[in-house]
Design an enzyme around this catalytic site. Structure first.
Site, mmCIF file in Angstrom:
data_model
loop_
_atom_site.group_PDB
_atom_site.id
_atom_site.type_symbol
_atom_site.label_atom_id
_atom_site.label_comp_id
_atom_site.label_asym_id
_atom_site.label_seq_id
_atom_site.Cartn_x
_atom_site.Cartn_y
_atom_site.Cartn_z
ATOM 1 N N LYS A 61 -15.324 14.508 -0.961
ATOM 2 C CA LYS A 61 -14.667 14.985 -2.563
ATOM 3 C C LYS A 61 -15.616 13.666 -3.751
ATOM 4 O O LYS A 61 -16.672 13.018 -2.827
ATOM 5 C CB LYS A 61 -13.309 14.558 -2.681
ATOM 6 C CG LYS A 61 -13.211 12.992 -2.043
ATOM 7 C CD LYS A 61 -11.822 12.713 -1.306
ATOM 8 C CE LYS A 61 -12.091 11.148 -0.992
ATOM 9 N NZ LYS A 61 -10.910 10.897 -0.181
ATOM 10 N N TYR B 14 -26.297 -5.822 -28.063
ATOM 11 C CA TYR B 14 -24.567 -5.509 -28.557
ATOM 12 C C TYR B 14 -24.659 -6.752 -28.860
ATOM 13 O O TYR B 14 -23.817 -7.192 -27.855
ATOM 14 C CB TYR B 14 -24.193 -4.049 -28.041
ATOM 15 C CG TYR B 14 -24.482 -3.063 -29.169
ATOM 16 C CD1 TYR B 14 -24.876 -2.804 -30.251
ATOM 17 C CD2 TYR B 14 -24.706 -1.925 -27.783
ATOM 18 C CE1 TYR B 14 -25.153 -1.197 -30.344
ATOM 19 C CE2 TYR B 14 -25.051 -0.591 -28.138
ATOM 20 C CZ TYR B 14 -24.869 -0.606 -29.804
ATOM 21 O OH TYR B 14 -25.902 1.501 -30.193
HETATM 22 C C1 LIG Z 1 -11.008 10.036 1.408
HETATM 23 C C2 LIG Z 1 -9.948 10.553 2.487
HETATM 24 C C3 LIG Z 1 -10.615 9.913 3.645
HETATM 25 C C4 LIG Z 1 -11.928 9.516 3.588
HETATM 26 O O1 LIG Z 1 -12.156 8.162 3.929
HETATM 27 P P1 LIG Z 1 -13.750 7.347 3.874
HETATM 28 O O2 LIG Z 1 -12.634 5.518 3.846
HETATM 29 O O3 LIG Z 1 -14.647 7.935 2.835
HETATM 30 O O4 LIG Z 1 -13.817 7.610 5.084
HETATM 31 C C5 LIG Z 1 -10.082 10.874 4.472
HETATM 32 N N1 LIG Z 1 -8.503 10.574 4.115
HETATM 33 C C6 LIG Z 1 -7.981 11.069 3.344
HETATM 34 C C7 LIG Z 1 -7.298 11.655 3.470
HETATM 35 C C8 LIG Z 1 -8.622 10.763 2.338
HETATM 36 O O5 LIG Z 1 -8.812 11.091 0.849
#
Ligand SMILES: *Cc1c(COP(=O)(O)O)cnc(C)c1O
Length: 371
Positions: free
Chosen positions: A42, A264
């Site tokens: 993701k 800035y």
């Molecule tokens: C993002 C996510 C993971 C992965 O988590 P990591 O800490 O990056 O391994 C696993 N399960 C769900 C439901 C997630 O949203």
């Protein structure tokens, strides 16, 4: 993808070493077997580029993303692996989820009925994972409701239950008691049903490293696959490394007098006549403004401090008596000679976690894939 000559024209880029991704995947695969390997990609694969990472991640069994849009992006790039959508879906998305053969999460009777209603007019099948609540209070059916959903799916010939899963709210070793309680809720849930042919999955990166965590049929390893971890890795995992570098080039050089304000708001003032260079990267690329007067960069193998407020497109570095020339490569994340700047270091300065730093780099920074 960018070819080498064009690369020379870039003023900033992210380098991704796909060979190291493959090495990480193979090490993790050996470590977790016989459990299946789900790779969450993701948020543009934690900033690494969703399609390129999916294509290079041959070794994994499943991919996971958070939304329909991310799932479609993968299918349109001809990725054929099973893809699980982790977030909750909207009624309007059901048909697309089914048509793109995306596996999606069901956590209420109401949502299951919506799926059944849409399927009633077709010969299509929906591939779903039942999501159970164990302690996040984000998305998930309470175990009691989960059982009702499970039973109803048994009577829905067009809804195929591919998996049952949940997500833990903690992963630190010192939270063992909280974690064990949540695992217990999940375990007692799946103990009540016939698990035959259903993939049960619970753990993320942090928890696969906890020796007291049961792995069930599959684990979802995001951050660790990208080479990031909280505590030092032992033995067979010690070769896991990050493969993400952020680089730029010096575009301008100047000498600044003593007592001069920099950038800035003049949040930094020179205490002596000194030498500065300008780097064409800023918060408009995802290089966080919190790093103003805190972050450092590498030039010719040496660390130099960022001075003054980081701008949208540029930032200023004091090189003092150091050697640097216009056109020199600047490393903002990654290695140069013996020095290294880590994502962890940036996250600490920004009072956040590595995940947020990685996701923050947007499309203005080209990704350059090395193989
Ligand atoms: C993002 C996510 C993971 C992965 O988590 P990591 O800490 O990056 O391994 C696993 N399960 C769900 C439901 C997630 O949203």
């Amino acid at each position: 993808m960018i070819t080498k000559p064009l690369h020379k024209c870039l003023s900033k880029w992210i380098e991704i070493d796909l060979d190291q991704l493959k090495r990480n995947i193979s090490l993790i695969k050996d470590f977790i077997k016989p459990a299946l390997y789900c790779l969450p990609i993701k948020a543009n694969a934690y900033g690494h580029g969703i399609v390129e990472i999916a294509k290079a991640a041959d070794g994994v069994d499943y991919l996971a993303v958070s939304s329909l849009e991310e799932g479609i992006a993968l299918r349109e790039a001809n990725i054929e692996k099973p893809i699980l959508i982790l977030g909750a879906f909207l009624k309007e998305q059901i048909e697309s989820l089914i048509d793109y053969k995306l596996e999606f999460s069901v956590s209420s009777i109401y949502k299951l009925k919506l799926i059944e209603k849409i399927l009633a007019q077709t010969t299509k099948k929906a591939l779903v994972h039942l999501k159970i609540e164990v302690g996040m209070q984000r998305v998930g059916a309470r175990p009691q409701t989960g059982l009702e959903i499970f039973q109803q799916i048994q009577h829905s010939p067009n809804v195929l239950l591919k998996g049952i899963y949940s997500h833990l709210s903690h992963s630190e070793e010192q939270d063992q008691e909280v974690i064990e309680n949540q695992i217990e809720i999940f375990k007692s849930f799946i103990a009540q049903i016939d698990r035959q042919g259903i993939i049960c999955h619970l753990l993320n990166s942090g928890n696969i490293l906890n020796p007291f965590c049961e792995r069930f049929d599959m684990v979802r390893v995001g951050l660790l696959s990208f080479g990031f971890f909280e505590k030092p890795l032992k033995n067979e995992l010690s070769e896991i490394k990050s493969f993400f570098s952020l680089k730029s080039r010096i575009t301008y050089f100047k000498v600044v007098d003593e007592g001069c304000g920099i950038s800035y708001g003049h949040s930094y003032k020179t205490d002596k006549r000194s030498r500065f260079v300008t780097i064409p990267i800023g918060y408009g690329d995802g290089y966080r403004r919190d790093l103003s007067n805190k972050g450092e960069v590498l030039i010719r193998g040496k660390r130099f401090p960022i001075r003054g407020n980081i701008c949208m497109d540029q930032l200023l570095v004091e090189i003092g008596d150091g050697e640097a020339y216009v056109g020199d490569e600047v490393v903002l994340i990654g290695k140069q000679e013996a020095e290294e700047i880590t994502v962890d270091e940036l996250a600490k300065h920004c009072n956040t976690i590595p995940y947020e730093i990685l996701c923050g780099f947007n499309q203005r920074v080209q990704r350059l894939y090395l193989e």
